[in-house]
Scaffold this motif. Structure first.
Motif, short mmCIF file in Angstrom:
data_model
loop_
_atom_site.label_atom_id
_atom_site.label_comp_id
_atom_site.label_asym_id
_atom_site.label_seq_id
_atom_site.Cartn_x
_atom_site.Cartn_y
_atom_site.Cartn_z
N THR A 98 0.98 -1.29 -0.03
CA THR A 98 -0.07 0.03 -0.16
C THR A 98 0.76 1.27 0.05
O THR A 98 1.85 1.34 0.42
CB THR A 98 -0.98 0.06 1.29
OG1 THR A 98 -0.15 0.52 2.29
CG2 THR A 98 -1.67 -1.35 1.34
N PRO A 110 -1.15 7.18 -7.42
CA PRO A 110 -0.80 6.29 -8.48
C PRO A 110 0.37 6.14 -9.07
O PRO A 110 0.94 4.98 -9.32
CB PRO A 110 -1.64 6.80 -9.48
CG PRO A 110 -1.85 8.33 -9.31
CD PRO A 110 -1.95 8.32 -7.86
N ALA A 156 2.09 3.71 -6.26
CA ALA A 156 1.43 2.36 -6.47
C ALA A 156 2.05 1.55 -7.66
O ALA A 156 2.44 0.34 -7.54
CB ALA A 156 -0.05 2.54 -6.72
N SER A 195 -0.52 -3.98 -5.75
CA SER A 195 -0.28 -2.71 -5.47
C SER A 195 -1.45 -1.63 -5.35
O SER A 195 -1.98 -1.70 -6.36
CB SER A 195 0.82 -2.03 -6.18
OG SER A 195 1.39 -0.83 -5.72
N LEU A 196 -1.55 -1.26 -4.00
CA LEU A 196 -2.94 -0.57 -3.72
C LEU A 196 -2.58 0.83 -3.55
O LEU A 196 -1.87 1.12 -2.83
CB LEU A 196 -3.73 -1.15 -2.52
CG LEU A 196 -4.05 -2.86 -2.70
CD1 LEU A 196 -4.62 -3.18 -1.27
CD2 LEU A 196 -5.05 -2.85 -3.71
N ASP A 197 -3.47 1.87 -4.01
CA ASP A 197 -3.40 3.13 -3.67
C ASP A 197 -4.28 3.47 -2.39
O ASP A 197 -5.52 3.46 -2.53
CB ASP A 197 -3.74 3.84 -5.15
CG ASP A 197 -3.74 5.17 -4.85
OD1 ASP A 197 -3.61 5.78 -3.62
OD2 ASP A 197 -3.98 6.09 -5.87
N THR A 211 -7.17 5.99 -2.94
CA THR A 211 -8.47 5.65 -3.98
C THR A 211 -9.05 4.36 -3.65
O THR A 211 -10.19 4.00 -3.85
CB THR A 211 -8.14 6.01 -5.50
OG1 THR A 211 -7.11 5.17 -5.75
CG2 THR A 211 -7.78 7.24 -5.58
N ASP A 212 -8.27 3.54 -3.44
CA ASP A 212 -8.65 1.71 -3.26
C ASP A 212 -9.17 1.53 -1.97
O ASP A 212 -8.98 2.19 -0.95
CB ASP A 212 -7.29 0.98 -3.36
CG ASP A 212 -6.75 1.03 -4.93
OD1 ASP A 212 -7.73 1.13 -5.71
OD2 ASP A 212 -5.66 0.83 -5.31
N ASP A 213 -10.24 0.69 -2.09
CA ASP A 213 -10.85 0.20 -0.65
C ASP A 213 -9.79 -0.82 -0.17
O ASP A 213 -10.11 -2.06 -0.63
CB ASP A 213 -12.32 -0.27 -1.01
CG ASP A 213 -12.89 -0.78 0.23
OD1 ASP A 213 -12.43 -1.21 1.13
OD2 ASP A 213 -14.21 -0.85 -0.09
N LEU A 214 -8.95 -0.43 0.82
CA LEU A 214 -7.98 -1.40 1.15
C LEU A 214 -8.58 -2.63 1.74
O LEU A 214 -8.31 -3.94 1.76
CB LEU A 214 -7.23 -0.68 2.01
CG LEU A 214 -6.33 0.41 1.71
CD1 LEU A 214 -5.21 1.04 2.42
CD2 LEU A 214 -5.69 0.14 0.36
N ALA A 266 -10.05 -4.85 -0.84
CA ALA A 266 -9.10 -5.53 -1.81
C ALA A 266 -8.27 -6.63 -1.16
O ALA A 266 -7.96 -7.77 -1.53
CB ALA A 266 -8.06 -4.36 -2.17
#
Length: 323
Positions: A171, A175, A178, A189-191, A194-197, A200
């Motif tokens: 994490t 972008p 990531a 690889s999570l942002d 913006t990403d729902d950790l 994911a």
């Protein structure tokens, strides 16, 4: 020798000023290194701010890792000789033309690495090995979750975990970061912006080990993502040191929550760790599997600019001072 001092007490990066001090001398069991490059790490920033004082007996000069040539050998040292290319883990003193260190805390620079690359290794490699592979007991086939994956520690942890045969979920914020974590070898690889950790991580099947440099804000996330018998290793608390943890869930999942610091460990423990790193990690470095990227270099006299670069938080990889 040329060095950097904190003038006017702890404070902003502008408090870092070039200075002159007498050359240190290698005592029994020590070597003196003519420093060619020194890594810049977040503990340096904390020490400058007055939050992380040098341990007893360590120099008040900043700097926890260096690379250079052995310049002087103290009594009782048989492994090292003048001219040997080494990198070393220090209790302090790296922001200087010469640094004295316990000879057992130095390692040979692998062929193919220059001084800048070598100076980016000791603090991060020792920290990752001690926390991910010893404290976290990461094994081949397991999944490691790394928060802050494009920091100096993070980029090293990605590469070391992949070299050991583990799966990596990273994490980071934004972008560009990531994408960099993915390019370094992260399987997912999570942002964090913006990403729902949580979603994911659940979709990925959970994780076995968490390397946590965020702290309070991710406590609930980590606990939910960890599989039964998971290991949660805390090495920094950038979002705060106090967190509310559901102890019932911790017990039901049989999770180990642990953490550590490196700098204050006894000399003998650091020597043991150095030997373990040389046996396990140095072959990965020599093969090129572990080669942490250097994001920026600054001359020693611009240590203040190096600190500002690190504080800004936009770096991907290590920041290194050169002499």
């Amino acid at each position: 020798m040329r060095t950097i001092e904190i003038t006017g007490g702890a404070g902003t990066a502008e408090a870092l000023r070039p200075a002159e001090r007498p050359d240190p001398q290698a005592g029994p069991g020590q070597i003196r290194i003519r420093v060619r490059a020194a890594g810049v790490n977040r503990p340096d920033l904390l020490q400058r701010l007055g939050y992380y004082p040098a341990p007893p007996g360590a120099p008040d000069i900043l700097g926890l890792e260096v690379a250079g040539e052995v310049d002087q050998v103290g009594d009782g040292v048989t492994r090292w000789h003048a001219g040997d290319r080494v990198c070393a883990l220090l209790g302090g003193g790296g922001y200087a033309e010469f640094a004295v260190v316990d000879a057992r805390h130095a390692l040979p620079i692998p062929d193919g690495l220059d001084f800048v690359q070598a100076a980016a290794l000791p603090e991060t490699v020792f920290t990752v090995f001690a926390n991910v592979f010893e404290g976290g007991a990461l094994k081949a086939g397991e999944t490691l979750l790394i928060h802050g994956a494009t920091s100096g520690i993070g980029v090293t942890a990605i590469q070391m975990a992949k070299a050991a045969g583990a799966r990596v979920i990273a994490t980071s914020r934004g972008p560009e970061k990531a994408a960099a974590a993915k390019a370094l070898g992260a399987d997912i690889s999570l942002d964090a912006r913006t990403d729902d950790l949580a979603a994911a991580l659940a979709e990925a099947g959970g994780v076995d080990v968490v390397l946590d440099m965020v702290g309070a804000d991710y406590a609930a996330l980590n606990l939910k993502a960890l599989k039964p018998f998971g290991r949660w290793v805390v090495i920094a608390t950038l979002s705060g040191a106090k967190a509310e943890v559901n102890l019932s869930e911790l017990m039901m999942k049989r999770i180990v929550l642990t953490g550590s610091t490196l700098r204050a460990r006894p000399a003998d423990e650091k020597a043991r760790l150095a030997a373990a790193v040389e046996a396990t990690v140095w072959p990965w470095v020599a093969s090129g599997a572990v080669r942490p990227p250097v994001e920026a270099t600054f001359p020693l006299e611009q240590a203040d600019q190096a600190h500002l670069r690190l504080e800004a938080g936009h770096h991907i990889g290590k920041v290194v001072l050169t002499l």
